[in-house]
Design a protein around this motif. Structure first.
Motif, PDB file in Angstrom:
ATOM      1  N   ASN A  64     -20.707  78.516  -2.204  1.00 41.45           N
ATOM      2  CA  ASN A  64     -19.871  77.361  -1.787  1.00 41.45           C
ATOM      3  C   ASN A  64     -18.894  77.066  -3.014  1.00 41.45           C
ATOM      4  N   ASN A  65     -18.644  78.132  -3.759  1.00 37.72           N
ATOM      5  CA  ASN A  65     -17.578  77.839  -4.802  1.00 37.72           C
ATOM      6  C   ASN A  65     -17.851  76.402  -5.555  1.00 37.72           C
ATOM      7  N   LEU A  66     -19.098  76.108  -5.902  1.00 36.33           N
ATOM      8  CA  LEU A  66     -19.450  74.865  -6.431  1.00 36.33           C
ATOM      9  C   LEU A  66     -19.550  75.297  -7.986  1.00 36.33           C
ATOM     10  N   GLN A  67     -18.946  74.824  -8.848  1.00 40.66           N
ATOM     11  CA  GLN A  67     -18.849  75.167 -10.292  1.00 40.66           C
ATOM     12  C   GLN A  67     -19.873  74.224 -10.906  1.00 40.66           C
ATOM     13  N   LYS A  68     -19.824  72.828 -10.564  1.00 42.03           N
ATOM     14  CA  LYS A  68     -20.911  71.718 -11.300  1.00 42.03           C
ATOM     15  C   LYS A  68     -20.838  70.924 -10.065  1.00 42.03           C
ATOM     16  N   ILE A  69     -22.113  70.237 -10.120  1.00 43.26           N
ATOM     17  CA  ILE A  69     -22.497  69.394  -9.098  1.00 43.26           C
ATOM     18  C   ILE A  69     -23.418  68.166  -9.405  1.00 43.26           C
ATOM     19  N   ASN A  70     -23.322  67.032  -8.563  1.00 42.41           N
ATOM     20  CA  ASN A  70     -24.465  66.364  -8.751  1.00 42.41           C
ATOM     21  C   ASN A  70     -25.740  66.613  -7.769  1.00 42.41           C
ATOM     22  N   ILE A  71     -27.100  66.285  -8.319  1.00 45.68           N
ATOM     23  CA  ILE A  71     -28.091  66.641  -7.417  1.00 45.68           C
ATOM     24  C   ILE A  71     -29.051  65.400  -7.417  1.00 45.68           C
ATOM     25  N   PHE A  72     -29.462  65.224  -6.082  1.00 50.27           N
ATOM     26  CA  PHE A  72     -30.759  64.546  -5.775  1.00 50.27           C
ATOM     27  C   PHE A  72     -31.647  65.240  -5.456  1.00 50.27           C
ATOM     28  N   GLY A  73     -32.715  65.181  -6.171  1.00 51.42           N
ATOM     29  CA  GLY A  73     -33.869  66.089  -5.811  1.00 51.42           C
ATOM     30  C   GLY A  73     -35.080  65.100  -5.530  1.00 51.42           C
ATOM     31  N   TYR A  74     -35.902  65.527  -4.300  1.00 51.28           N
ATOM     32  CA  TYR A  74     -36.947  64.649  -3.821  1.00 51.28           C
ATOM     33  C   TYR A  74     -38.120  65.544  -4.229  1.00 51.28           C
ATOM     34  N   SER A  75     -38.995  65.042  -4.998  1.00 54.50           N
ATOM     35  CA  SER A  75     -40.428  65.635  -5.205  1.00 54.50           C
ATOM     36  C   SER A  75     -40.173  67.024  -5.771  1.00 54.50           C
ATOM     37  N   MET A  76     -40.584  68.291  -5.417  1.00 48.95           N
ATOM     38  CA  MET A  76     -40.219  69.477  -5.879  1.00 48.95           C
ATOM     39  C   MET A  76     -38.919  69.619  -6.293  1.00 48.95           C
TER      40      MET A  76
END
Length: 227
Positions: A64-76
């Protein structure tokens, strides 16, 4: 507009983020996907691991051509986010983990994995078995068995250790519900105290399952952290 990637938990699916994405769509360019073996996808013959799931995130970002991104991670998903922040810091802007278990010991892993018994769940909790079948199709039992095996591996040799967190320079918010019966406030506090740029959030009257958390309230906390 900032880009935000949502990572689901074990035995979960990107479908769990349907309502949350609606709440976030005005403020973020939202991305999500199913990890292999989840949502009806083919289960890898060699099983699951945190590094393998992290590789899937990196592959998705590349596609998706995403060089850098914010992440919301639930549990695992949060644990995978921590692994990425440790090993691929150039890929992560900021990370928000929710209900992410940190205290992986052999005792804890054995206890958690014993709860992932398809035969017992079909007999004792048929409604849950039905929801898993809806999410993952008729392979949900194998998915559960592979997940239990991954948990035991984490208990024997945790992918991340305390010293790993002390080297992470990514801004990270670690959150937990005050009524979470799978992830303790104490282990979440441990994570927070080890992270050089960590923040802590305890959500009141909140249990572990993400589908029981008010998406508008969760979206508020996500916006407050990332924006």
């Amino acid at each position: 507009m900032q880009k935000l990637l949502l990572l689901h938990g074990a035995l979960g699916s990107q479908e769990h983020f349907n309502n949350l994405e609606i709440e976030l769509a005005r403020d973020f360019e939202v991305y999500r996907f199913n990890f292999k073996g989840h949502g009806g996808g083919e289960i890898p013959a060699d099983g699951f691991s945190i590094p393998k799931f992290a590789d899937e995130v990196l592959a998705f970002m590349n596609q998706n051509n995403l060089q850098k991104i914010n992440i919301f991670g639930y549990s695992m998903g949060g644990y995978i986010g921590l692994y990425l922040a440790k090993n691929f810091p150039e890929k992560i802007e900021k990370l928000f983990t929710l209900a992410t278990k940190w205290d992986w010991t052999l005792e804890n892993a054995s206890r958690e994995s014993k709860m992932l018994n398809p035969s017992v769940i079909k007999e004792k909790v048929p409604k849950y078995a039905g929801s898993l079948a809806t999410l993952h199709g008729n392979q949900w039992e194998m998915l559960m068995e592979k997940t239990a095996a991954m948990m035991l591996d984490l208990g024997t040799n945790p992918t991340l250790k305390n010293n790993d967190l002390t080297t992470i320079e990514t801004p990270i918010l670690v959150a937990v519900g005050d009524k979470d019966n799978m992830v303790s406030i104490e282990e979440t506090l441990t994570m927070y105290r080890l992270l050089p740029y960590g923040q802590l959030l305890v959500l009141p009257n909140t249990t572990h399952p993400i589908d029981r958390i008010d998406p508008s309230l969760l979206a508020y906390q996500i916006k407050n952290f990332f924006l």
